[in-house]
Design an enzyme around this catalytic site. Structure first.
Site, PDB file in Angstrom:
ATOM      1  N   ASP A   1      -4.985  -2.439  -3.610  1.00  0.00           N
ATOM      2  CA  ASP A   1      -5.815  -1.832  -4.655  1.00  0.00           C
ATOM      3  C   ASP A   1      -6.635  -2.867  -5.421  1.00  0.00           C
ATOM      4  OD1 ASP A   1      -3.783  -3.052  -6.080  1.00  0.00           O
ATOM      5  OD2 ASP A   1      -3.382  -1.343  -7.394  1.00  0.00           O
TER       6      ASP A   1
ATOM      7  N   GLY B   1       9.272  -0.332  -6.377  1.00  0.00           N
ATOM      8  CA  GLY B   1       8.640  -1.484  -7.005  1.00  0.00           C
ATOM      9  C   GLY B   1       8.016  -2.440  -6.004  1.00  0.00           C
ATOM     10  N   THR B   2       7.182  -3.331  -6.533  1.00  0.00           N
ATOM     11  CA  THR B   2       6.423  -4.240  -5.652  1.00  0.00           C
ATOM     12  C   THR B   2       7.345  -5.242  -4.948  1.00  0.00           C
ATOM     13  OG1 THR B   2       5.935  -5.516  -7.651  1.00  0.00           O
ATOM     14  CG2 THR B   2       4.190  -4.087  -6.828  1.00  0.00           C
TER      15      THR B   2
ATOM     16  N   LYS C   1      -3.809   6.157  -3.161  1.00  0.00           N
ATOM     17  CA  LYS C   1      -4.791   5.349  -3.891  1.00  0.00           C
ATOM     18  C   LYS C   1      -5.602   4.424  -2.982  1.00  0.00           C
ATOM     19  CE  LYS C   1      -3.350   2.042  -6.746  1.00  0.00           C
ATOM     20  NZ  LYS C   1      -2.941   1.439  -8.033  1.00  0.00           N
TER      21      LYS C   1
ATOM     22  N   GLY D   1       2.318   2.693  -2.784  1.00  0.00           N
ATOM     23  CA  GLY D   1       2.334   3.447  -4.037  1.00  0.00           C
ATOM     24  C   GLY D   1       1.426   4.662  -3.971  1.00  0.00           C
TER      25      GLY D   1
ATOM     26  N   ARG E   1      -1.762   7.149 -11.579  1.00  0.00           N
ATOM     27  CA  ARG E   1      -2.827   7.212 -12.590  1.00  0.00           C
ATOM     28  C   ARG E   1      -4.182   7.612 -12.023  1.00  0.00           C
ATOM     29  NH1 ARG E   1      -1.728   1.403 -15.095  1.00  0.00           N
ATOM     30  NH2 ARG E   1      -0.600   1.181 -13.126  1.00  0.00           N
TER      31      ARG E   1
ATOM     32  N   ASN F   1     -30.875  26.272  21.460  1.00  0.00           N
ATOM     33  CA  ASN F   1     -30.107  25.470  22.423  1.00  0.00           C
ATOM     34  C   ASN F   1     -28.726  26.045  22.696  1.00  0.00           C
ATOM     35  OD1 ASN F   1     -29.446  24.870  19.753  1.00  0.00           O
ATOM     36  ND2 ASN F   1     -28.680  22.842  20.271  1.00  0.00           N
TER      37      ASN F   1
ATOM     38  N   ALA G   1       0.827  -1.212   0.000  1.00  0.00           N
ATOM     39  CA  ALA G   1       0.000   0.000   0.000  1.00  0.00           C
ATOM     40  C   ALA G   1       0.854   1.251   0.000  1.00  0.00           C
ATOM     41  CB  ALA G   1      -0.912  -0.016   1.224  1.00  0.00           C
TER      42      ALA G   1
END
Ligand code: UD1
Ligand code: CA
Length: 469
Positions: A108, A82-83, A22, A11, A15, A395, A9
């Protein structure tokens, strides 16, 4: 099964064209990351390590507020390399005392369900392979990574990212769904090698998918093909987000229809994942039910109403365009059209809260009627009391909030201002147009307004000449 999960999570989600990370973009009112965490924990992972990076604080803060927070760990990926690199950032959780198996998924891909993920993890463990990859056959494989199978055994030889793929590889319709199950010891060995040196990939990143190559050399990677490709819809753009939302909505609404709920137009009705509906609830077009909302048997909710974190009993009629948040409504009450229930609104049975009525932190006992243009805040109204059009509880004195108490069977005339703190006792009457500042005893009539002065023939010539005003 002894399993942990790593959830990617970090990134930015370039896009998406968004300031917001994201994974915090919502599907049916819940951030996508929430779906991933719940699927991982629901599938049997003892803990989930979330890799955060872009927008780390907001992502972390959101997750730490959730009921499952004590089963989460966080690892930081400073730079989004990178992943593969992202998973390596969880190396603190990949030591010898880790669970034997590690599930890897992305934040995602919100439509995955617990059972499918559990089946995947279990079959992967049973296969004994160092790595299993979830795959799916798609009519339109789009920009997903392509799965290259070896010709003999049918195992997965490698995964080629779309950007790195040849024209011929792009013809492959079996894609990488982005879910992996790996033996933890394999990850510990393979990740340092994967992240060594400069990556020679089109995106200049260390791809997690290159683990497949490495596993293939060590006895093989298994490809676990999924029947229902809807579950692996990945969200990279706003268009994907809309598509994922539509799929989630279809699935949820279909499930509720099977349980006896009527949707006049399921394509325009949004029911969140934590909502509970009873039989014979009827939902009209454009209704949104969010958060921990419960709706009882036979209740009808009309067009354009939004209900969040609220409990509505059975046989309630919620007319069009109501907005209800953190409120409770008991049986057979009518709301709206255009009613606004704010936090702490607690409405009894057989009540009527009509158009342009706003209620906040107030209890209306059974049978109270407030039909039109009213504000009730910090108030308690006894059974069967009638609140005339345009009644306002004053009030707030600029510094503090004060309580209004109205007894049973009282009658508040139209256009009354009740200046709190104030106590209007059982069966009292208030004349229309009153500004009431003193308590009103039981059965009394209070009138607090200027007396009417009527000047006869005001408009005639003689009267005008005499006018010295
Ligand atoms: C990835 C896969 C692709 C697969 C697809 C499925 C890789 C290289 N590719 O592509 O084969 O078909 O998912 O949906 O893995 N992330 C980080 N740190 C990073 C980069 C990404 O945490 O440095 C996170 C992102 O926040 C996201 C997830 O990893 O949650 C996936 O990254 P993304 O860039 O969306 O990968 P895809 O291009 O979709
Ligand atoms: Ca993605």
């Amino acid at each position: 099964m002894d399993t942990q999960a790593i959830i990617l999570a970090a990134g930015r989600g370039t896009r998406m064209q968004s300031e917001r990370p994201k994974v915090l973009h919502e599907v049916l009112g819940r951030p996508m990351i929430d779906y991933s965490v719940r699927a991982a924990l629901g599938a049997g992972a003892s803990r989930a390590v979330v890799i955060v990076g872009y927008g780390r604080d907001v992502v972390r803060d959101w997750l730490e507020d959730q009921p499952y927070a004590d089963r989460l760990e966080f690892a930081l990926q400073e730079e989004q390399l990178g992943t593969g690199h992202a998973v390596w950032c969880a190396d603190d959780y990949l030591d010898a005392s880790s669970p034997d198996e590690t599930l890897i998924l992305s934040g995602d891909v919100p439509l995955m369900d617990d059972e499918t993920l559990r089946d995947f993890a279990q079959s992967s463990e049973a296969s004994g392979a160092p790595l299993s990859v979830m795959t799916a056959n798609l009519d339109d494989p789009d920009t997903y990574g392509r799965v290259v199978r070896d010709k003999k055994g049918g195992g997965v030889q490698r995964i080629v990212e779309y950007t790195d793929a040849t024209e011929k590889q792009r013809q492959i319709t079996e894609i990488n769904a982005g879910f992996y199950a790996a033996s933890t010891s394999f990850l510990t060995e393979a990740l340092p090698e994967l992240c060594e040196g400069e990556p020679d990939t089109a995106q200049g990143e260390h791809y997690l998918t290159d683990l497949v190559d490495m596993a293939a050399r060590q006895g093989g990677a298994t490809g676990w093909q999924l029947d229902d490709p809807r579950l692996i819809k990945g969200v990279n753009t706003r268009a994907d987000l809309a598509e994922a939302t539509a799929l989630a909505r279809e699935r949820t609404n279909h499930r509720w229809m099977e349980e006896g709920v009527t949707f006049i137009d399921p394509s325009s009705t949004h029911v969140g994942p934590d909502v509970e509906l009873a039989r014979d609830v009827v939902l009209h077009p454009g209704v949104q039910l969010q958060g921990e909302t419960r709706i009882g048997e036979g209740t009808v909710v009309e067009n354009g109403t939004v209900i969040r974190d609220s409990t509505i009993a059975g046989d309630v009629h919620v007319k069009a365009h109501c907005y209800v948040r953190r409120a409770e409504v008991e049986a057979r009450t009518q709301l709206g059209p255009f009613a606004h229930l704010r936090p702490g609104a607690d409405i009894g049975r057989d009540c009527k809260v009509g158009n342009f009525v706003e209620v906040k932190k107030s209890r209306l006992e059974d049978g109270v009627k407030a039909g039109h243009l009213t504000y009730l805040g910090d108030a308690h109204l006894g059974e069967r009391t009638n609140v005339g059009a345009g009644t306002i509880t004053c009030n707030y004195d600029g510094e503090e909030k004060h309580q209004t108490h109205v007894g049973e069977g009282a009658f508040i005339g139209s256009n009354t201002s009740l200046v709190a703190p104030i106590d209007v006792e059982d069966g009292a009457y208030i004349g229309a147009g009153s500004t009431v500042t003193d308590d009103v005893p039981s059965e009394a009539l209070a009138v607090g307004r200027g007396r009417q002065r009527t000047i006869e023939e005001w408009a005639s010539d003689e009267a005008s000449e005499n006018d010295d005003a």
